[in-house]
Design a protein around this motif. Structure first.
Motif, PDB file in Angstrom:
ATOM      1  N   ALA A   1       0.824  -1.209   0.000  1.00 52.61           N
ATOM      2  CA  ALA A   1       0.000   0.000   0.000  1.00 52.61           C
ATOM      3  C   ALA A   1       0.856   1.256   0.000  1.00 52.61           C
ATOM      4  CB  ALA A   1      -0.938   0.000   1.207  1.00 52.61           C
ATOM      5  N   PHE A   2       1.937   1.260   0.788  1.00 53.51           N
ATOM      6  CA  PHE A   2       2.749   2.461   0.946  1.00 53.51           C
ATOM      7  C   PHE A   2       3.617   2.768  -0.260  1.00 53.51           C
ATOM      8  CE2 PHE A   2       1.404   1.825   5.258  1.00 53.51           C
ATOM      9  CZ  PHE A   2       1.268   3.121   5.741  1.00 53.51           C
ATOM     10  N   ILE A   3       3.720   1.848  -1.186  1.00 50.38           N
ATOM     11  CA  ILE A   3       4.417   2.137  -2.442  1.00 50.38           C
ATOM     12  C   ILE A   3       3.592   3.101  -3.296  1.00 50.38           C
ATOM     13  CG2 ILE A   3       5.212   1.076  -4.611  1.00 50.38           C
ATOM     14  CD1 ILE A   3       5.943  -1.402  -2.914  1.00 50.38           C
ATOM     15  N   ASN A   4       2.288   3.139  -3.066  1.00 50.06           N
ATOM     16  CA  ASN A   4       1.393   4.025  -3.810  1.00 50.06           C
ATOM     17  C   ASN A   4       1.456   5.439  -3.217  1.00 50.06           C
ATOM     18  OD1 ASN A   4      -0.799   5.400  -4.939  1.00 50.06           O
ATOM     19  ND2 ASN A   4      -2.073   3.572  -5.015  1.00 50.06           N
ATOM     20  N   PRO A   5       1.809   6.462  -4.014  1.00 51.74           N
ATOM     21  CA  PRO A   5       1.895   7.833  -3.497  1.00 51.74           C
ATOM     22  C   PRO A   5       0.570   8.366  -2.933  1.00 51.74           C
ATOM     23  CG  PRO A   5       2.948   7.669  -5.642  1.00 51.74           C
ATOM     24  CD  PRO A   5       2.231   6.379  -5.425  1.00 51.74           C
ATOM     25  N   LEU A   6      -0.560   7.830  -3.388  1.00 51.96           N
ATOM     26  CA  LEU A   6      -1.843   8.277  -2.841  1.00 51.96           C
ATOM     27  C   LEU A   6      -1.985   7.888  -1.368  1.00 51.96           C
ATOM     28  CD1 LEU A   6      -4.259   7.437  -5.789  1.00 51.96           C
ATOM     29  CD2 LEU A   6      -3.439   9.687  -5.091  1.00 51.96           C
ATOM     30  N   VAL A   7      -1.283   6.850  -0.969  1.00 56.64           N
ATOM     31  CA  VAL A   7      -1.296   6.413   0.437  1.00 56.64           C
ATOM     32  C   VAL A   7      -0.178   7.078   1.221  1.00 56.64           C
ATOM     33  CG1 VAL A   7      -1.029   4.421   1.984  1.00 56.64           C
ATOM     34  CG2 VAL A   7      -2.336   4.188  -0.149  1.00 56.64           C
ATOM     35  N   SER A   8       1.017   7.073   0.664  1.00 58.06           N
ATOM     36  CA  SER A   8       2.193   7.490   1.431  1.00 58.06           C
ATOM     37  C   SER A   8       2.547   8.964   1.289  1.00 58.06           C
ATOM     38  CB  SER A   8       3.404   6.652   1.013  1.00 58.06           C
ATOM     39  OG  SER A   8       3.602   6.740  -0.377  1.00 58.06           O
ATOM     40  N   VAL A   9       2.172   9.596   0.182  1.00 57.28           N
ATOM     41  CA  VAL A   9       2.593  10.982  -0.058  1.00 57.28           C
ATOM     42  C   VAL A   9       1.454  11.977   0.148  1.00 57.28           C
ATOM     43  CG1 VAL A   9       3.545  12.598  -1.753  1.00 57.28           C
ATOM     44  CG2 VAL A   9       4.407  10.248  -1.655  1.00 57.28           C
ATOM     45  N   LEU A  10       0.320  11.759  -0.503  1.00 59.93           N
ATOM     46  CA  LEU A  10      -0.772  12.740  -0.443  1.00 59.93           C
ATOM     47  C   LEU A  10      -1.180  13.108   0.986  1.00 59.93           C
ATOM     48  CD1 LEU A  10      -2.899  14.497  -1.843  1.00 59.93           C
ATOM     49  CD2 LEU A  10      -4.374  12.467  -1.956  1.00 59.93           C
TER      50      LEU A  10
ATOM     51  N   LEU B   1      -4.788   5.816   6.510  1.00 59.01           N
ATOM     52  CA  LEU B   1      -5.609   4.621   6.675  1.00 59.01           C
ATOM     53  C   LEU B   1      -6.875   4.658   5.810  1.00 59.01           C
ATOM     54  CD1 LEU B   1      -5.024   4.144  10.480  1.00 59.01           C
ATOM     55  CD2 LEU B   1      -4.294   2.606   8.668  1.00 59.01           C
ATOM     56  N   THR B   2      -7.416   5.847   5.589  1.00 60.90           N
ATOM     57  CA  THR B   2      -8.574   5.948   4.694  1.00 60.90           C
ATOM     58  C   THR B   2      -8.189   5.585   3.269  1.00 60.90           C
ATOM     59  OG1 THR B   2      -9.675   7.602   6.055  1.00 60.90           O
ATOM     60  CG2 THR B   2     -10.317   7.512   3.740  1.00 60.90           C
TER      61      THR B   2
ATOM     62  N   ILE C   1      -9.790   2.678   0.984  1.00 60.47           N
ATOM     63  CA  ILE C   1     -10.403   2.941  -0.318  1.00 60.47           C
ATOM     64  C   ILE C   1      -9.734   2.125  -1.424  1.00 60.47           C
ATOM     65  CG2 ILE C   1     -10.701   4.714  -2.114  1.00 60.47           C
ATOM     66  CD1 ILE C   1     -11.078   6.752   0.170  1.00 60.47           C
ATOM     67  N   LEU C   2      -8.398   2.078  -1.394  1.00 62.54           N
ATOM     68  CA  LEU C   2      -7.652   1.466  -2.495  1.00 62.54           C
ATOM     69  C   LEU C   2      -7.320  -0.005  -2.289  1.00 62.54           C
ATOM     70  CD1 LEU C   2      -5.143   4.405  -3.104  1.00 62.54           C
ATOM     71  CD2 LEU C   2      -7.153   3.849  -4.488  1.00 62.54           C
ATOM     72  N   TYR C   3      -7.169  -0.427  -1.033  1.00 63.92           N
ATOM     73  CA  TYR C   3      -6.621  -1.763  -0.787  1.00 63.92           C
ATOM     74  C   TYR C   3      -7.363  -2.529   0.302  1.00 63.92           C
ATOM     75  CZ  TYR C   3      -2.600   0.081  -3.382  1.00 63.92           C
ATOM     76  OH  TYR C   3      -1.794   0.626  -4.344  1.00 63.92           O
ATOM     77  N   ALA C   4      -8.648  -2.327   0.433  1.00 63.79           N
ATOM     78  CA  ALA C   4      -9.395  -3.012   1.499  1.00 63.79           C
ATOM     79  C   ALA C   4      -9.253  -4.525   1.389  1.00 63.79           C
ATOM     80  CB  ALA C   4     -10.871  -2.612   1.463  1.00 63.79           C
ATOM     81  N   ALA C   5      -9.398  -5.074   0.180  1.00 62.72           N
ATOM     82  CA  ALA C   5      -9.317  -6.528   0.003  1.00 62.72           C
ATOM     83  C   ALA C   5      -7.921  -7.052   0.306  1.00 62.72           C
ATOM     84  CB  ALA C   5      -9.721  -6.897  -1.426  1.00 62.72           C
TER      85      ALA C   5
ATOM     86  N   ILE D   1      -9.261  -1.253  10.331  1.00 66.92           N
ATOM     87  CA  ILE D   1      -8.508  -0.074   9.888  1.00 66.92           C
ATOM     88  C   ILE D   1      -8.816   1.129  10.765  1.00 66.92           C
ATOM     89  CG2 ILE D   1      -8.358   1.647   8.025  1.00 66.92           C
ATOM     90  CD1 ILE D   1      -8.477  -0.714   6.040  1.00 66.92           C
ATOM     91  N   TYR D   2     -10.081   1.386  11.015  1.00 69.71           N
ATOM     92  CA  TYR D   2     -10.419   2.576  11.810  1.00 69.71           C
ATOM     93  C   TYR D   2     -10.206   2.342  13.302  1.00 69.71           C
ATOM     94  CZ  TYR D   2     -11.674   4.907   7.597  1.00 69.71           C
ATOM     95  OH  TYR D   2     -11.589   5.492   6.358  1.00 69.71           O
ATOM     96  N   GLY D   3     -10.141   1.076  13.708  1.00 74.27           N
ATOM     97  CA  GLY D   3      -9.703   0.770  15.066  1.00 74.27           C
ATOM     98  C   GLY D   3      -8.240   1.154  15.256  1.00 74.27           C
TER      99      GLY D   3
END
Length: 198
Positions: free
Chosen positions: A90-99, A140-141, A145-149, A166-168
């Motif tokens: 997940a953290f390789i994706n900039p939408l998760v790690s950068v934005l 975490l959101t 959104i992107l990687y729930a499964a 996740i929200y816990g």
């Protein structure tokens, strides 16, 4: 005063701003590499790596905060590639790690600027808390959104349980991280602001 405020919210970079971006970005990276950026809690690890982003944003404006957050986010990608863990996909994706990390500085600055009240320390604390929560809930959101499964598969849980887990995590990590952010940011920013005035 108006000229100073305008400079803080625009993209003009003087030597001091560039130095602050470099210094605070380096602090964030050192915290991550050394392990000191993580505080062990009974059920999780709280991070303080976002605190330099908050400090830079409140002192120098959202552009500086956003730049420090950008470097923090890029470091997260590099760390995920070089020392992978269960959530590195997940953290390789900039939408998760950068934005979300860029938004830490923007949120912290504007919350501080628009917070009600004359007491500087309270306004800094509110900005630091919401900047911190932007990091926790933002990351975490985006994972949800992107990687729930994929998250559910990595954790060995059902897809229906992914949001709850996740929200816990967000609540367990987010509250202490916000408290630590306030405890560190308020005295540091007040001390630097006093130095600026002299």
């Amino acid at each position: 005063m108006e000229k100073t405020e305008a400079l803080r919210t625009t993209g003009r970079f003087g030597a001091r701003r560039i130095a602050i971006i470099g210094m605070l970005s380096a602090v964030s990276i050192i915290l991550g590499l050394s392990g000191y950026g993580f505080i062990p809690l009974p059920t999780a690890k709280a991070t303080i790596m976002h605190i330099p982003v908050i400090i830079g944003a409140i002192l120098e404006g959202p552009v500086v905060g956003g730049m420090i957050g950008l470097i923090f986010g890029l470091f997260s990608i590099v760390q995920s590639l070089t020392t992978p863990n269960i959530l590195s996909f997940a953290f390789i994706n900039p939408l998760v790690s950068v934005l979300p990390r860029v938004l830490i500085g923007v949120t912290a600055y504007y919350v501080y600027k628009w917070a009600w009240g004359r007491h500087e320390g309270i306004r800094i604390a509110i900005g630091a808390a919401l900047g911190s929560l932007t990091n926790t809930f933002g990351v975490l959101t985006m994972i949800y959104i992107l990687y729930a499964a994929e998250f559910a598969g990595a954790r060995g849980i059902s897809l229906d349980a992914a949001a709850k887990v996740i929200y816990g995590i967000a609540l367990v990590n987010g509250v202490p991280e916000a408290i630590i952010s306030m405890a560190v940011s308020v005295p540091v920013i007040l001390a630097i602001k006093r130095r600026y005035r002299h």
